[in-house]
Design an enzyme around this catalytic site. Structure first.
Site, PDB file in Angstrom:
ATOM      1  CB  SER A 141      38.342  49.097  47.053  1.00 26.37           C
ATOM      2  OG  SER A 141      38.741  50.090  47.285  1.00 26.37           O
ATOM      3  CE1 TYR A 154      42.538  47.730  43.204  1.00 26.96           C
ATOM      4  CE2 TYR A 154      41.551  49.732  44.204  1.00 26.96           C
ATOM      5  CZ  TYR A 154      41.717  48.457  44.062  1.00 26.96           C
ATOM      6  OH  TYR A 154      42.076  47.906  45.664  1.00 26.96           O
TER       7      TYR A 154
END
Length: 257
Positions: A141, A154
């Site tokens: 990401s 995350y």
């Protein structure tokens, strides 16, 4: 037919980016092994591929459980005899600053997002080494490169996936195995839509604020990421090794004036 005669295993292919990628890979000639934790969603993806003239099977497995992943790979190889492309797409989100993150949430996100890359790779790579060919795509990401409020666990997992990608590439380059990472920005998936509805009093206002993170002024679509995955899976990217590919609308390297 950029993936003709190739077999692709896609984890988390029951919905969102995984499903869109599975459909695109099949359209481009790949035989697709659809993996998901949800039997209903995974079966629907495989059936949709077959309805459109493609070839796919659904194999359920929890990517964070070693015996299940080992069995998944064995069944896939028994069916097709090869795995040319592994897309480690399965992942979950975790919301909260570090001090707000429970032990349970930390462990769950770590297990799915990191162990869920480690285990499929662990069991597929020996097959690729034997054939001296293969392509692995890991889902990272853009948060691996930038800070974002209340995304501690995350961000930690996606940074780890990017570092792991580079290390894997060094280890397996001599076996003609390419390992690259996708770094999306905020993508408008069913998960994000549900998150907006359940986490904000005014989901529309929240959506407009999130759009401002990108120079594009909009969110990406699953198709945007699927097309990038197709590029990495195809021979067109044969000179990309250990590389991060950004599909983030300018979120990582741009800043609005």
């Amino acid at each position: 037919m950029r993936l003709k005669n190739k077999v692709a295993l896609i984890t988390g292919a029951g919905s969102g980016i995984g499903k869109t990628t599975a459909l695109l890979f099949a359209k481009e000639g790949a035989r697709v092994i659809v993996n998901d934790l949800s039997e209903q969603h995974g079966t629907e993806t495989a059936e949709e591929i077959c309805e459109h003239g493609g070839e796919a099977i659904f194999l359920r497995a929890d990517v964070s459980v070693s015996p299940e992943v080992e069995d998944l790979v064995k069944r896939a190889l028994a069916r097709y005899g090869q795995i040319d492309v592994l897309f480690n797409n399965a992942g979950i989100a975790g919301v909260g600053a570090l001090h707000e993150t429970s032990d349970e949430l930390w462990d769950r996100v770590m297990n799915v997002n990191i162990k869920g890359v480690f285990l499929p790779s662990k069991f597929v790579i020996p097959h690729m080494m034997e054939r001296k060919a293969g392509c692995i795509i890991n889902m990272s990401s853009c948060i691996a490169e930038i800070g974002l409020m209340r995304r501690a666990v995350y961000a930690a997992t996606k940074g780890a996936v990017l570092a792991l990608t580079k290390s894997m590439q060094v280890d397996y380059a001599t076996y003609n195995i390419r390992v690259n990472a996708l770094l999306p920005g905020t993508i408008l998936t069913p998960f994000v839509e549900d998150y907006l509805k359940t986490s904000y009093e005014n989901p529309d206002e929240a959506l407009q604020n999130i759009k401002k993170r990108q120079l594009s002024g909009d969110l990406g679509t699953p198709e945007d990421v699927a097309k990038a995955a197709l590029f990495l899976a195809s021979d067109e990217s044969k000179f990309m090794m250990g590389s991060p590919l950004y599909i983030d609308g300018g979120a990582t390297f741009g800043k609005m004036a």
